[in-house]
Scaffold this active site. Structure first.
Site, mmCIF file in Angstrom:
data_model
loop_
_atom_site.group_PDB
_atom_site.id
_atom_site.type_symbol
_atom_site.label_atom_id
_atom_site.label_comp_id
_atom_site.label_asym_id
_atom_site.label_seq_id
_atom_site.Cartn_x
_atom_site.Cartn_y
_atom_site.Cartn_z
ATOM 1 N N GLU A 150 0.814 -1.220 0.000
ATOM 2 C CA GLU A 150 0.000 0.000 0.000
ATOM 3 C C GLU A 150 0.849 1.272 0.000
ATOM 4 O O GLU A 150 0.777 2.090 0.938
ATOM 5 C CB GLU A 150 -0.950 0.001 1.199
ATOM 6 C CG GLU A 150 -1.998 -1.093 1.126
ATOM 7 C CD GLU A 150 -3.024 -1.019 2.249
ATOM 8 O OE1 GLU A 150 -2.917 -0.131 3.110
ATOM 9 O OE2 GLU A 150 -3.935 -1.855 2.266
ATOM 10 N N GLU A 177 -4.935 -8.762 1.045
ATOM 11 C CA GLU A 177 -5.585 -8.421 2.321
ATOM 12 C C GLU A 177 -7.086 -8.338 2.090
ATOM 13 O O GLU A 177 -7.531 -7.786 1.085
ATOM 14 C CB GLU A 177 -5.112 -7.076 2.887
ATOM 15 C CG GLU A 177 -3.717 -7.058 3.453
ATOM 16 C CD GLU A 177 -3.370 -5.703 4.079
ATOM 17 O OE1 GLU A 177 -4.306 -4.960 4.465
ATOM 18 O OE2 GLU A 177 -2.175 -5.387 4.174
#
Length: 462
Positions: A171, A365
């Protein structure tokens, strides 16, 4: 519903969120150590950096309890485990002298996983930049891509005889936007839009150099990817018009928004920054930052695309077929973290991304925070987590049935942990952690997930 026989059923964690051992065996401080220990009230947000002043000093003490944790992973039937490396545990100053004790910890963890029949998936950077590197400018420092590459080289030479799967960054959107532009996470900078693009370009060059290093030094033939969190959209109905509108909206920039997925994915996977975004930002996009060879470096070939998905936005087509955002209804379904429950994104986003970038997809995720606790019977009952995961996995199964090559699913998270600026107030884990005693308790969702794995997802249809 059957998932592929070689599907990577896993769970994920991040170093600073679970390891603890903040100064154990020579580890140096990261920007998150600095940020969490700053107890002053932020005047812009009128709060401390971290809720309740929590730090990751001990967290889940995984650094000392990793053998117990791997046993629990095996009990859950995990086929894969995604974890990140603490850069400052390997290089306390971010570069230079290697901390052999820190490197040995990850070597022992990898050995433990392999012995348990669990495939390691390593993320090389999950936000915890060594403070010593932030002190020399962090991602603004033009040497940072090369410094990152040297760190990657050390890790790969030590572990790649046993590790196949590598992700360079987790991220980067959150790390750069929230930490450097918004200033609401470590390292708590608040830079201009133009400076923000320099940071994006720097970390993407680091990614590219990291890929080159893995390819050059890996002992086992590597599988290399990255794990961003693309903005997620899904069609309001199954009408073809709405589906096309949602796909179009997923890769369009019409406002000054750094979160648009194409800022991050197009340079890596197409070798260019998005033209529509450059037009929107105008002079604030510094074309001069792109030097000869930069885009070739950034767009090193990858083997897969990891995607962190939690919630999305509904899109419908107007009478001209143009995308329109459908507002959330009052009282929409939400998690304890106040995130929307939108399982459809695991059907549509992998499909949209594969169509645009032609790379196999991993869901790196997916999960939710819940207000769960150890019940009087000694168990942790989290039926909403089971319902959430089932909904999302059923939608993911649709993408696979339609031909999208989805290679694995990593639940977030293996265990309750330090949820960044929210400290220990959110519980995302399938394993409950009592932070005072470090006692672990498998939640009902952990036992349910084991059955999903054993049946390769077939039990989801029942």
């Amino acid at each position: 519903m059957n998932f592929p026989n070689d599907f990577a059923w896993g769970a994920a964690t991040a170093a600073y969120q679970i390891e603890g051992g903040a100064d154990a065996d020579g580890r140096g401080p990261s920007i998150w150590d600095t940020y969490s220990h700053d107890k002053k009230i932020d005047s812009l947000r009128n709060r401390m950096n971290i809720l309740n002043g929590d730090t990751g000093d001990t967290a889940c003490d995984h650094y000392h309890l990793y053998k117990e944790d791997v046993k629990l992973m095996k009990e859950m039937g995990l086929k894969a485990y995604r974890f990140s490396i603490s850069w400052s545990r390997i290089l306390p100053e971010g570069r230079g002298k290697v901390n052999e004790a820190g490197l040995a910890f990850y070597s022992r963890l990898v050995d433990e996983l392999i012995e348990a029949g669990i495939e390691p998936y390593i993320t090389l950077f999950h936000w915890d930049l060594p403070q010593a590197l932030q002190d020399i400018g962090g991602w603004f420092n033009p040497e940072m891509p090369a410094i990152f590459a040297e760190y990657v080289k050390i890790v790969v030479k030590a572990l790649s005889d046993r590790v196949t799967y590598w992700m360079t960054l987790n991220e980067p959107q959150c790390h750069i936007i929230i930490g450097h532009i918004m200033g609401e996470c470590a390292p708590k900078l608040r830079v201009s839009d133009q400076q923000g693009f320099y940071l994006i370009h720097s970390i993407l060059k680091a990614h590219g150099k990291g890929v080159q290093v893995i390819r050059e030094y890996a002992v086992k033939k590597p599988q290399i990817g990255i794990a961003p969190n693309p903005q997620a959209f899904y069609p309001a109905t199954e009408r073809e018009e709405d589906r096309k509108a949602a796909e179009k909206y997923s890769f369009r920039i019409t406002t000054r928004n750094f979160w648009n997925s194409t800022w991050w994915l197009d340079p890596i996977l197409l070798g260019r920054y998005p033209e529509d975004g450059i037009r929107v930002f105008g002079e604030d996009f510094p074309m001069e930052m792109i030097k000869p060879g930069d885009m070739e470096l950034i767009s090193q070939p990858l083997d897969f695309l990891g995607c962190n998905f939690y919630q999305g936005t509904k899109i419908m087509a107007d009478e001209k077929g143009e995308p329109v955002v459908v507002p959330r209804k009052q009282g929409f379904d939400m998690t304890a973290f106040k995130w929307g429950v939108t399982p459809e994104i695991l059907h549509y986003m992998p499909t949209f991304l594969y169509k645009r970038y032609n790379l196999p997809i991993y869901i790196t995720e997916n999960g939710l925070s819940m207000a769960d606790w150890v019940s009087l019977d000694g168990n942790v009952h989290d039926p909403l987590r089971i319902d959430f995961m089932k909904r999302y996995l059923l939608e993911l199964g649709k993408a696979i049935e339609e031909g999208t090559p989805v290679k694995g699913y990593f639940a977030w998270s293996l265990m309750d942990n330090y949820e960044w600026s929210n400290g220990y107030s959110e519980r995302f884990g399938m394993i409950h952690v009592d932070y005072e005693t470090q006692k672990r308790t498998l939640k009902d969702s952990a036992h349910w997930y084991r059955e999903v794995i054993l049946s390769d997802g077939e039990c989801l249809s029942k």
